[in-house]
Motif scaffolding. Sequence first.
Motif, PDB file in Angstrom:
ATOM      1  N   GLN A  87      81.485  39.409  50.897  1.00 22.87           N
ATOM      2  CA  GLN A  87      81.413  38.257  49.996  1.00 22.87           C
ATOM      3  C   GLN A  87      82.716  38.095  49.228  1.00 22.87           C
ATOM      4  N   ALA A  88      83.219  39.215  48.717  1.00 24.70           N
ATOM      5  CA  ALA A  88      84.441  39.185  47.914  1.00 24.70           C
ATOM      6  C   ALA A  88      85.629  38.709  48.747  1.00 24.70           C
ATOM      7  N   GLU A  89      85.764  39.257  49.945  1.00 22.85           N
ATOM      8  CA  GLU A  89      86.870  38.879  50.830  1.00 22.85           C
ATOM      9  C   GLU A  89      86.815  37.386  51.161  1.00 22.85           C
ATOM     10  N   LYS A  90      85.632  36.913  51.487  1.00 26.91           N
ATOM     11  CA  LYS A  90      85.474  35.508  51.870  1.00 26.91           C
ATOM     12  C   LYS A  90      85.796  34.582  50.693  1.00 26.91           C
ATOM     13  N   ALA A  91      85.285  34.948  49.510  1.00 26.34           N
ATOM     14  CA  ALA A  91      85.501  34.107  48.333  1.00 26.34           C
ATOM     15  C   ALA A  91      86.972  34.071  47.937  1.00 26.34           C
ATOM     16  N   VAL A  92      87.633  35.223  47.997  1.00 25.30           N
ATOM     17  CA  VAL A  92      89.047  35.285  47.619  1.00 25.30           C
ATOM     18  C   VAL A  92      89.909  34.560  48.652  1.00 25.30           C
ATOM     19  N   ALA A  93      89.575  34.709  49.929  1.00 23.72           N
ATOM     20  CA  ALA A  93      90.312  34.001  50.976  1.00 23.72           C
ATOM     21  C   ALA A  93      90.251  32.493  50.750  1.00 23.72           C
ATOM     22  N   ALA A  94      89.071  32.006  50.383  1.00 25.52           N
ATOM     23  CA  ALA A  94      88.919  30.578  50.105  1.00 25.52           C
ATOM     24  C   ALA A  94      89.711  30.179  48.869  1.00 25.52           C
ATOM     25  N   ALA A  95      89.732  31.082  47.872  1.00 24.26           N
ATOM     26  CA  ALA A  95      90.487  30.801  46.644  1.00 24.26           C
ATOM     27  C   ALA A  95      91.980  30.751  46.918  1.00 24.26           C
ATOM     28  N   VAL A  96      92.466  31.659  47.775  1.00 23.24           N
ATOM     29  CA  VAL A  96      93.886  31.665  48.151  1.00 23.24           C
ATOM     30  C   VAL A  96      94.249  30.361  48.858  1.00 23.24           C
ATOM     31  N   LYS A  97      93.367  29.936  49.754  1.00 28.08           N
ATOM     32  CA  LYS A  97      93.606  28.699  50.495  1.00 28.08           C
ATOM     33  C   LYS A  97      93.650  27.496  49.559  1.00 28.08           C
ATOM     34  N   ALA A  98      92.781  27.511  48.545  1.00 33.11           N
ATOM     35  CA  ALA A  98      92.693  26.377  47.628  1.00 33.11           C
ATOM     36  C   ALA A  98      93.784  26.388  46.554  1.00 33.11           C
ATOM     37  N   SER A  99      94.148  27.598  46.109  1.00 34.39           N
ATOM     38  CA  SER A  99      95.044  27.697  44.958  1.00 34.39           C
ATOM     39  C   SER A  99      96.479  28.048  45.316  1.00 34.39           C
ATOM     40  N   GLY A 100      96.683  28.670  46.490  1.00 32.18           N
ATOM     41  CA  GLY A 100      98.033  29.028  46.889  1.00 32.18           C
ATOM     42  C   GLY A 100      98.523  30.292  46.209  1.00 32.18           C
ATOM     43  N   ASP A 101      99.802  30.322  45.886  1.00 30.09           N
ATOM     44  CA  ASP A 101     100.456  31.510  45.334  1.00 30.09           C
ATOM     45  C   ASP A 101     100.230  31.593  43.829  1.00 30.09           C
ATOM     46  N   VAL A 102      99.091  32.177  43.431  1.00 26.85           N
ATOM     47  CA  VAL A 102      98.762  32.315  42.012  1.00 26.85           C
ATOM     48  C   VAL A 102      98.414  33.769  41.723  1.00 26.85           C
ATOM     49  N   GLY A 103      98.240  34.100  40.463  1.00 29.99           N
ATOM     50  CA  GLY A 103      97.914  35.463  40.067  1.00 29.99           C
ATOM     51  C   GLY A 103      96.467  35.822  40.334  1.00 29.99           C
ATOM     52  N   SER A 104      96.162  37.105  40.169  1.00 25.75           N
ATOM     53  CA  SER A 104      94.812  37.587  40.467  1.00 25.75           C
ATOM     54  C   SER A 104      93.757  36.960  39.571  1.00 25.75           C
ATOM     55  N   GLU A 105      94.083  36.742  38.290  1.00 26.01           N
ATOM     56  CA  GLU A 105      93.093  36.171  37.384  1.00 26.01           C
ATOM     57  C   GLU A 105      92.689  34.765  37.812  1.00 26.01           C
ATOM     58  N   GLU A 106      93.657  33.981  38.250  1.00 26.19           N
ATOM     59  CA  GLU A 106      93.346  32.625  38.700  1.00 26.19           C
ATOM     60  C   GLU A 106      92.536  32.656  39.993  1.00 26.19           C
ATOM     61  N   LEU A 107      92.859  33.612  40.876  1.00 25.05           N
ATOM     62  CA  LEU A 107      92.074  33.753  42.107  1.00 25.05           C
ATOM     63  C   LEU A 107      90.634  34.128  41.803  1.00 25.05           C
ATOM     64  N   ILE A 108      90.457  35.047  40.860  1.00 23.07           N
ATOM     65  CA  ILE A 108      89.106  35.468  40.487  1.00 23.07           C
ATOM     66  C   ILE A 108      88.342  34.304  39.880  1.00 23.07           C
ATOM     67  N   ARG A 109      89.014  33.559  38.999  1.00 18.96           N
ATOM     68  CA  ARG A 109      88.379  32.413  38.357  1.00 18.96           C
ATOM     69  C   ARG A 109      87.900  31.402  39.399  1.00 18.96           C
ATOM     70  N   THR A 110      88.778  31.100  40.368  1.00 24.68           N
ATOM     71  CA  THR A 110      88.431  30.140  41.413  1.00 24.68           C
ATOM     72  C   THR A 110      87.308  30.666  42.301  1.00 24.68           C
ATOM     73  N   ALA A 111      87.406  31.937  42.670  1.00 27.31           N
ATOM     74  CA  ALA A 111      86.383  32.549  43.532  1.00 27.31           C
ATOM     75  C   ALA A 111      85.015  32.533  42.862  1.00 27.31           C
ATOM     76  N   LEU A 112      84.968  32.916  41.596  1.00 29.29           N
ATOM     77  CA  LEU A 112      83.693  32.929  40.877  1.00 29.29           C
ATOM     78  C   LEU A 112      83.129  31.523  40.728  1.00 29.29           C
ATOM     79  N   LYS A 113      84.016  30.564  40.483  1.00 26.51           N
ATOM     80  CA  LYS A 113      83.578  29.183  40.322  1.00 26.51           C
ATOM     81  C   LYS A 113      82.940  28.640  41.589  1.00 26.51           C
ATOM     82  N   ASN A 114      83.460  29.081  42.748  1.00 28.08           N
ATOM     83  CA  ASN A 114      82.988  28.560  44.035  1.00 28.08           C
ATOM     84  C   ASN A 114      81.899  29.407  44.681  1.00 28.08           C
ATOM     85  N   MET A 115      81.515  30.483  44.024  1.00 26.64           N
ATOM     86  CA  MET A 115      80.487  31.352  44.602  1.00 26.64           C
ATOM     87  C   MET A 115      79.154  30.601  44.727  1.00 26.64           C
TER      88      MET A 115
END
Length: 206
Positions: free
Chosen positions: A178-206
């Motif tokens: 679940q974590a890998e899939k959510a973060v992969a989607a966050a990377v695709k959506a957000s691009g080159d951002v920090g871990s906190e922004e990736l976590i925020r996006t991943a949690l929002k889209n869970m």
Amino acid sequence: MIGQLNGLLISKQPPEILIDVQGVGYEVQMPMTCLYDLPDVGETVTVVTHFVVREDAQLLYGFNTFAERGLFRQLIKAQGVGPKLALTIMSGMTAQQFVAAVSHEDVTSLVKLPGVGRKTAERLVVEMRDRLQNWTSATPATDAAPIDFGDLAPTVERSSPRADAVGALMALGYKPAQAEKAVAAAVKASGDVGSEELIRTALKNM
């Protein structure tokens, strides 16, 4: 009882931070919704804390406001909710969002959180409804007087934002896949951002 810490923010490894208080480093676990609002590493920070003593560990949980800590303390009183699940709940939604979900009996939003099944969500609504009637978010932690840290320089272990984000989600109770899939989607959506922004996006889209 350790109720508040004021010191130098040495590192952020979500959901855990390290604070140097006059030469003593305190490891503090925080909900992601609180961690987002922290200053940058190397700056002074104040967090209010809840101290948990177990047979095998002594744990500190940190929050930006006394109201957030109060909500955490109410959550761990609920049947079947320990500190880890309470941390996960408060990472998946802000304190205000949780209070709103309970007051509106929004079970659907609660069951989206890892570890919260329908029965747990329904029990939370019933148990927390009366406890949160007078809840208010207007109780921020107050910064203490500035501390002179001299030449102390923070040292932080660096890893990739993606790896940090996956690790943080797993620490919050999400399964590795679940974590890998959510973060992969966050990377695709957000691009080159920090871990906190990736976590925020991943949690929002869970």
